[in-house]
Design a protein around this motif. Structure first.
Motif, PDB file in Angstrom:
ATOM      1  N   MET A 131       0.943  -1.247   0.156  1.00 14.01           N
ATOM      2  CA  MET A 131       0.022   0.115   0.126  1.00 14.01           C
ATOM      3  C   MET A 131       0.738   1.480   0.089  1.00 14.01           C
ATOM      4  N   HIS A 132       0.387   2.410  -0.714  1.00 16.75           N
ATOM      5  CA  HIS A 132       1.050   3.474  -0.703  1.00 16.75           C
ATOM      6  C   HIS A 132       0.915   4.163   0.903  1.00 16.75           C
ATOM      7  N   PHE A 133       2.061   4.759   1.373  1.00 16.10           N
ATOM      8  CA  PHE A 133       2.043   5.274   2.751  1.00 16.10           C
ATOM      9  C   PHE A 133       0.931   6.005   3.416  1.00 16.10           C
ATOM     10  N   PRO A 134       0.247   7.013   2.429  1.00 19.61           N
ATOM     11  CA  PRO A 134      -0.900   7.726   3.007  1.00 19.61           C
ATOM     12  C   PRO A 134      -2.186   6.789   3.098  1.00 19.61           C
ATOM     13  N   GLU A 135      -2.207   5.659   2.505  1.00 26.66           N
ATOM     14  CA  GLU A 135      -3.409   4.953   2.340  1.00 26.66           C
ATOM     15  C   GLU A 135      -3.159   3.759   3.554  1.00 26.66           C
ATOM     16  N   ARG A 136      -2.177   3.697   4.216  1.00 25.82           N
ATOM     17  CA  ARG A 136      -2.092   2.812   5.181  1.00 25.82           C
ATOM     18  C   ARG A 136      -2.981   3.064   6.473  1.00 25.82           C
ATOM     19  N   SER A 137      -3.939   2.382   6.929  1.00 24.97           N
ATOM     20  CA  SER A 137      -4.783   2.568   8.146  1.00 24.97           C
ATOM     21  C   SER A 137      -5.285   1.046   8.515  1.00 24.97           C
ATOM     22  N   TRP A 138      -5.579   0.900   9.845  1.00 25.02           N
ATOM     23  CA  TRP A 138      -5.922  -0.482  10.195  1.00 25.02           C
ATOM     24  C   TRP A 138      -7.152  -0.866   9.274  1.00 25.02           C
ATOM     25  N   LYS A 139      -8.137  -0.027   9.322  1.00 24.21           N
ATOM     26  CA  LYS A 139      -9.396  -0.365   8.426  1.00 24.21           C
ATOM     27  C   LYS A 139      -9.049  -0.683   7.176  1.00 24.21           C
ATOM     28  N   SER A 140      -8.294   0.192   6.316  1.00 22.22           N
ATOM     29  CA  SER A 140      -7.931  -0.380   5.004  1.00 22.22           C
ATOM     30  C   SER A 140      -7.036  -1.470   4.821  1.00 22.22           C
ATOM     31  N   LEU A 141      -6.336  -1.753   5.917  1.00 17.96           N
ATOM     32  CA  LEU A 141      -5.386  -2.981   5.881  1.00 17.96           C
ATOM     33  C   LEU A 141      -6.273  -4.074   6.184  1.00 17.96           C
ATOM     34  N   ILE A 142      -7.070  -3.941   7.093  1.00 21.16           N
ATOM     35  CA  ILE A 142      -7.838  -5.443   7.198  1.00 21.16           C
ATOM     36  C   ILE A 142      -8.824  -5.807   6.019  1.00 21.16           C
ATOM     37  N   GLN A 143      -9.278  -4.356   5.576  1.00 18.45           N
ATOM     38  CA  GLN A 143     -10.250  -4.780   4.457  1.00 18.45           C
ATOM     39  C   GLN A 143      -9.698  -5.266   3.143  1.00 18.45           C
ATOM     40  N   GLN A 144      -8.450  -4.722   2.841  1.00 19.34           N
ATOM     41  CA  GLN A 144      -7.910  -5.537   1.810  1.00 19.34           C
ATOM     42  C   GLN A 144      -7.361  -6.769   2.118  1.00 19.34           C
ATOM     43  N   THR A 145      -6.782  -6.946   3.247  1.00 19.97           N
ATOM     44  CA  THR A 145      -6.616  -8.429   3.539  1.00 19.97           C
ATOM     45  C   THR A 145      -7.520  -9.543   3.316  1.00 19.97           C
ATOM     46  N   ARG A 146      -8.825  -9.109   3.818  1.00 24.05           N
ATOM     47  CA  ARG A 146      -9.867  -9.912   3.623  1.00 24.05           C
ATOM     48  C   ARG A 146      -9.970 -10.039   2.106  1.00 24.05           C
ATOM     49  N   GLU A 147      -9.930  -9.280   1.314  1.00 23.64           N
ATOM     50  CA  GLU A 147     -10.196  -9.463  -0.092  1.00 23.64           C
ATOM     51  C   GLU A 147      -9.091 -10.241  -0.773  1.00 23.64           C
ATOM     52  N   LYS A 148      -7.864 -10.332  -0.271  1.00 23.95           N
ATOM     53  CA  LYS A 148      -6.717 -10.994  -0.852  1.00 23.95           C
ATOM     54  C   LYS A 148      -6.704 -12.126  -0.195  1.00 23.95           C
ATOM     55  N   HIS A 149      -7.073 -12.434   1.111  1.00 22.90           N
ATOM     56  CA  HIS A 149      -6.889 -13.602   1.911  1.00 22.90           C
ATOM     57  C   HIS A 149      -7.990 -13.986   2.622  1.00 22.90           C
ATOM     58  N   PRO A 150      -9.289 -14.448   2.035  1.00 24.29           N
ATOM     59  CA  PRO A 150     -10.573 -14.644   2.513  1.00 24.29           C
ATOM     60  C   PRO A 150     -10.601 -15.471   3.520  1.00 24.29           C
ATOM     61  N   ARG A 151      -9.701 -16.458   3.710  1.00 25.07           N
ATOM     62  CA  ARG A 151      -9.569 -17.662   4.683  1.00 25.07           C
ATOM     63  C   ARG A 151      -8.954 -16.972   6.130  1.00 25.07           C
TER      64      ARG A 151
END
Length: 453
Positions: A161-181
């Motif tokens: 992620m580009h550094f201004p976009e890093r937040s816990w909310k966006s990180l968890i959301q993107q991780t769920r999309e990429k690693h749904p397990r």
């Protein structure tokens, strides 16, 4: 007096709690450490500093402080980066982030970068630094909230992620999309009380270490290098002491820009000092865009036409690419050290002779602006449509059509942005109006006093 540069990482009150006789300054930029030395600093603590938008604090400023036996501490953010790079020269690094950069465990600047609000809002953090994400996920593994493998997945997603976009909310959301397990509900519940602010912890450790240093009357390590007073360093120090270009300087440069050939030669020579002391790498994508723009401007649309043009100009393609890359490096050097470049231009004009004539004309222009009650006019102050002002400037002053790529023109003429370019046009237009009102039969402002080399 001890100077500490901080912003989003550590509140000024926390610094003052740990240190007495301390001056808390905003995040450092180029020239700030040197200025602190000139103001009599007895110690410097570097926590936060700017990475983009303005030139970053120079390594050489820190070395200058060290040569004057001023202890320089670094931690957490820009301070950790500079300390990792300069610890062998005597800069004192503190904290886990510094150690990670020193050992090579961390390498990228974006590990400590974050987006934050302005000073009047307390530099409120708008993103989460990568180093804090790493520290928090390590703690979550130790606490049994995540497995080591799941933590690695989160780190991998965050790092992309580009550094201004890093937040816990966006990180968890993107991780769920990429690693749904992955099951991240427990992590979400744990974060409000379990997350680690490693940057703040390191900053607190640094100011505590500074307090111990002065309480125990420690001495700085012996200097193990010779400080070189280069032309680039002298330009920086002059730019700090003069706080950038004044109005007369801007009016002199306005005159120089009117003649494209004269200005192109002047900028090359003025920037040569900057280029000789710092290497600017040009990304291939930037070179490709510049080549495309060059071919469009010269109507070299096909390979056959390009080959004919190269032959007529005794060039081959690699030589043309190197010429374009050299121009990009020149522009990058100027953009990185804009105030220093302005001063270098004035020094170059003085060396050529004839600067006194340009300065006299600039003083006359300045008096006219004051007389008209518009010492620093902007485009919004004028009684002319912005589009008409643009046409007027190019057709009447520069005797050319408005460029198709105005942004490229602005960059090639070393304006910081479109606003600075419009301010120059406003100055020129106000002066032209003044000439016209006094009955002079001019279609354009007085042309600059062009000097020959």
């Amino acid at each position: 007096m001890i100077y500490v540069f901080t912003g989003p990482t550590l509140h000024a009150d926390d610094v003052r709690t740990a240190l007495s006789e301390v001056e808390v300054r905003p995040p450092a930029r180029a020239g700030d450490v040197y200025l602190a030395c000139q103001e009599g600093a007895t110690g410097i603590g570097l926590i936060d500093g700017y990475f983009s938008g303005v030139p970053s604090v120079w390594h050489k400023e820190i070395l200058f402080a060290i040569t004057r036996d001023i202890p320089v501490f670094g931690a957490s953010s820009m301070g950790a980066l500079r300390a990792a790079e300069l610890h062998s020269f005597g800069m004192i690094g503190v904290g886990a982030i510094f150690e990670a950069f020193r050992e090579g465990t961390l390498e990228d600047d974006d590990e400590v970068a974050l987006q934050h609000g302005p000073a009047d809002l307390g530099y409120v953090a708008l993103s989460v630094p990568m180093v804090n994400i790493r520290a928090s996920l390590r703690r979550s593994v130790s606490a049994g909230v995540l497995s080591a493998g799941d933590a690695d997945c989160l780190i991998d997603v965050s790092k992309k992620m580009h550094f201004p976009e890093r937040s816990w909310k966006s990180l968890i959301q993107q991780t769920r999309e990429k690693h749904p397990r992955l099951r991240l509900e427990e992590l979400e519940n744990w974060l409000p009380t379990g997350a680690v602010d490693q940057k703040r912890l390191d900053a607190l450790e640094m100011v505590s270490e500074m307090a111990r240093f002065y309480r125990e009357a420690r001495v700085t390590p012996a200097q193990n290098f010779e400080f070189q007073h280069t032309a680039m360093w002298e330009t920086l120090t002059r730019s700090v002491e003069k706080t950038g270009p004044n109005r007369e300087m801007l009016l002199v440069i306005d005159q120089a820009r009117v003649d494209p050939t004269f200005y192109a030669d002047l900028r090359c020579r003025a920037a040569s000092r900057l280029m000789s002391e710092q290497v600017f790498e040009i990304p291939q994508a930037d070179l490709n865009r510049a080549m495309t723009r060059f071919r469009a401007e010269n109507r070299l649309y096909t390979g056959e036409v390009l080959e004919s043009w190269l032959a007529a100009n005794d060039l081959d393609l690699p030589a043309l690419e190197e010429q374009i890359a050299a121009e990009l490096r020149l522009t990058a050097a100027i953009a990185a050290h804009r105030d220093a470049f302005h001063l270098a231009m004035i020094e170059t004009l003085k060396a050529d002779g004839g600067y006194d004539k340009l300065l006299a004309e600039a003083k006359r222009m300045g008096m006219a602006l004051d007389r008209l009650g518009t010492p620093y006019p902007t485009a919004s102050d004028l009684d002319i449509n912005p589009a008409m002002l643009l046409i007027w400037y190019f057709e009447q002053v520069r005797n050319q059509a408005v460029p198709d790529d105005l942004d490229a023109f602005i960059g090639q003429n070393d304006f910081a942005d479109r606003t600075e370019f419009e301010q120059m046009m406003a100055r020129t237009y106000v002066l032209w109006q003044d000439e016209a009102s006094r009955g002079d039969d001019y279609d354009a402002p007085t042309q600059p006093l062009i000097m020959e080399r």
